[in-house]
Enzyme design. Structure first.
Site, PDB file in Angstrom:
ATOM      1  N   ASP A 179       1.220  -5.422   0.357  1.00  0.00           N
ATOM      2  CA  ASP A 179       1.274  -5.009  -0.410  1.00  0.00           C
ATOM      3  C   ASP A 179       0.853  -3.048  -0.050  1.00  0.00           C
ATOM      4  O   ASP A 179      -0.363  -3.040   0.908  1.00  0.00           O
ATOM      5  CB  ASP A 179      -0.788  -5.208  -1.154  1.00  0.00           C
ATOM      6  CG  ASP A 179       0.033  -4.702  -2.833  1.00  0.00           C
ATOM      7  OD1 ASP A 179       0.322  -5.477  -3.206  1.00  0.00           O
ATOM      8  OD2 ASP A 179      -1.268  -4.127  -2.677  1.00  0.00           O
ATOM      9  N   ILE A 180       1.000  -1.867  -1.077  1.00  0.00           N
ATOM     10  CA  ILE A 180       1.430  -0.709  -0.867  1.00  0.00           C
ATOM     11  C   ILE A 180      -0.821  -0.368  -1.064  1.00  0.00           C
ATOM     12  O   ILE A 180      -0.722  -1.268  -2.126  1.00  0.00           O
ATOM     13  CB  ILE A 180       2.034   0.042  -1.487  1.00  0.00           C
ATOM     14  CG1 ILE A 180       3.723  -0.488  -0.392  1.00  0.00           C
ATOM     15  CG2 ILE A 180       1.701   1.768  -1.202  1.00  0.00           C
ATOM     16  CD1 ILE A 180       4.314   0.973  -1.639  1.00  0.00           C
ATOM     17  N   ASN A 187       0.642   7.060  -8.932  1.00  0.00           N
ATOM     18  CA  ASN A 187       0.999   7.080 -10.787  1.00  0.00           C
ATOM     19  C   ASN A 187       0.432   7.314 -11.319  1.00  0.00           C
ATOM     20  O   ASN A 187       0.711   8.447 -11.928  1.00  0.00           O
ATOM     21  CB  ASN A 187       1.426   5.012 -11.195  1.00  0.00           C
ATOM     22  CG  ASN A 187       2.910   4.266 -10.115  1.00  0.00           C
ATOM     23  OD1 ASN A 187       3.908   5.107  -9.898  1.00  0.00           O
ATOM     24  ND2 ASN A 187       2.455   3.426 -10.464  1.00  0.00           N
ATOM     25  N   ASP A 196       8.220   6.184  -7.063  1.00  0.00           N
ATOM     26  CA  ASP A 196       8.914   5.385  -7.379  1.00  0.00           C
ATOM     27  C   ASP A 196       9.984   5.755  -5.835  1.00  0.00           C
ATOM     28  O   ASP A 196       9.899   5.539  -5.100  1.00  0.00           O
ATOM     29  CB  ASP A 196      10.540   5.964  -8.514  1.00  0.00           C
ATOM     30  CG  ASP A 196      10.144   5.179  -9.789  1.00  0.00           C
ATOM     31  OD1 ASP A 196       8.894   4.239  -9.359  1.00  0.00           O
ATOM     32  OD2 ASP A 196      10.468   5.723 -10.452  1.00  0.00           O
ATOM     33  N   GLU A 222       4.298  -2.973  -6.304  1.00  0.00           N
ATOM     34  CA  GLU A 222       4.494  -2.483  -4.832  1.00  0.00           C
ATOM     35  C   GLU A 222       4.173  -3.673  -4.014  1.00  0.00           C
ATOM     36  O   GLU A 222       3.793  -3.034  -2.594  1.00  0.00           O
ATOM     37  CB  GLU A 222       2.979  -1.495  -4.613  1.00  0.00           C
ATOM     38  CG  GLU A 222       1.775  -2.566  -5.332  1.00  0.00           C
ATOM     39  CD  GLU A 222       1.270  -2.811  -6.046  1.00  0.00           C
ATOM     40  OE1 GLU A 222       0.071  -2.635  -6.250  1.00  0.00           O
ATOM     41  OE2 GLU A 222       1.865  -2.374  -7.426  1.00  0.00           O
TER      42      GLU A 222
END
Length: 311
Positions: A179-180, A187, A196, A222
């Site tokens: 998971d980022i 965002n 993106d 993500e």
């Protein structure tokens, strides 16, 4: 009258788009039309009177007519001729050096062998186009549009196969959930276009650091996942930490804003524990480990505890 019928039949055989030939009991060509002679890369005059072996050898040596994909011609032709008269009727497909395809029907009448070849090149071309279209549709169905890696659907199909293999042969298998970190802030601060680009960069980076037998997919948002066949938990942890550390050194340049970003990732890793495991239990344990990694400050890997034994 019989002469007229014979003349008509010979004219019909000469003008038919099919290839037609007749061999005697010694496999010598008694008659063929121009299309059959072309199968052997010869004219009718050159082909008539030669044996089937001689005709095929001519095609083999000169790269004309029917294609023979074998380094040992004599062994190959012996195998072919040993099957010629086993059945009254036999059908197979042959491709020519010209790129055309023929459907060959062999009919044994008394001691004579009749060969009839029908051009099926258009059919084979259509089949090839359909295969390509189906492969492309399958790729679309299995690929995440944004990152071009496997999607959630493809992951579950592949994970089921890998888990079944691990259970059958009692081989090690690990699953890494990624998971980022703080992706929502990317965002919010830089816009979804930058987000993106971060996802695309992350997918390329992680996939390039894996083995060919590993399987990398985007689950959604993500969150990504890696299947690690033939891998035990300590090795999976080493891989996770190595890639995590390398990621911190990477700079991401977003366009057209030309922002320079750095990201980190948290990971939870589970391993196959036995026949009671399913894809969902592996994911659940990895998700619990990922939650701990987030709670411990992010940018780290956590290993899942073994699933409690039942009974």
């Amino acid at each position: 009258m019989n002469s007229q019928i014979n003349d008509l039949l010979y004219r019909l055989l000469d003008e038919t788009p099919n290839a037609f030939g007749v061999f005697d009991s010694n496999n010598q060509l008694l008659y063929c039309n121009a299309n059959m002679a072309n199968v052997f890369g010869l004219s009718r005059q050159q082909a008539t009177g030669l044996t089937h072996r001689e005709l095929m050898r001519n095609a083999y040596n000169n790269g004309l007519g029917v294609r023979t994909d074998s380094e040992d011609f004599e062994q190959w032709i012996s195998d072919v001729e040993s099957r010629q008269r086993l059945d009254p009727v036999r059908t197979f497909e042959s491709d020519l050096f010209s790129g055309e395809w023929l459907k060959i029907t062999q009919v044994t009448i008394d001691d004579h062998l009749v060969l009839i070849g029908t051009n099926i090149t258009e059919l084979k071309d259509t089949e090839a186009r359909l295969r390509t279209a189906l492969e492309e549709l399958n790729d679309v169905a299995n690929t995440d549009v944004l990152t071009s890696v496997a999607n959630r659907r493809h992951f579950f199909a592949r994970a089921g196969e890998e888990l079944a293999r691990a259970q059958r042969y009692q081989h090690p298998l690990c699953l890494m959930l990624l998971d980022i970190d703080y992706f929502k802030q990317v965002n919010d601060q830089f816009g979804h276009h930058a987000g993106d680009q971060v996802l695309q960069f992350f997918a390329r980076f992680y996939e390039s650091g894996l083995r060919k037998i590993d399987f990398f997919a985007r689950l959604g948002g993500e969150e990504f996942v890696v299947l690690l066949p033939e891998t035990r938990l300590p090795d999976a942890m080493n891989l996770g930490n190595r890639l995590r550390e390398q990621l911190t050194l990477q700079s991401i340049y977003t366009m057209p804003e030309e922002q320079q970003l750095r990201i980190t990732v948290s990971a939870g890793i589970s391993q196959f524990e036995g026949s009671g495991d399913s894809v969902q239990t592996l994911l659940s344990r990895a998700d619990e480990a990922l939650y701990r990694a987030k709670a411990h400050g992010r940018n780290c890997c956590e290993a899942a505890a073994p699933w409690p034994a039942v009974g």
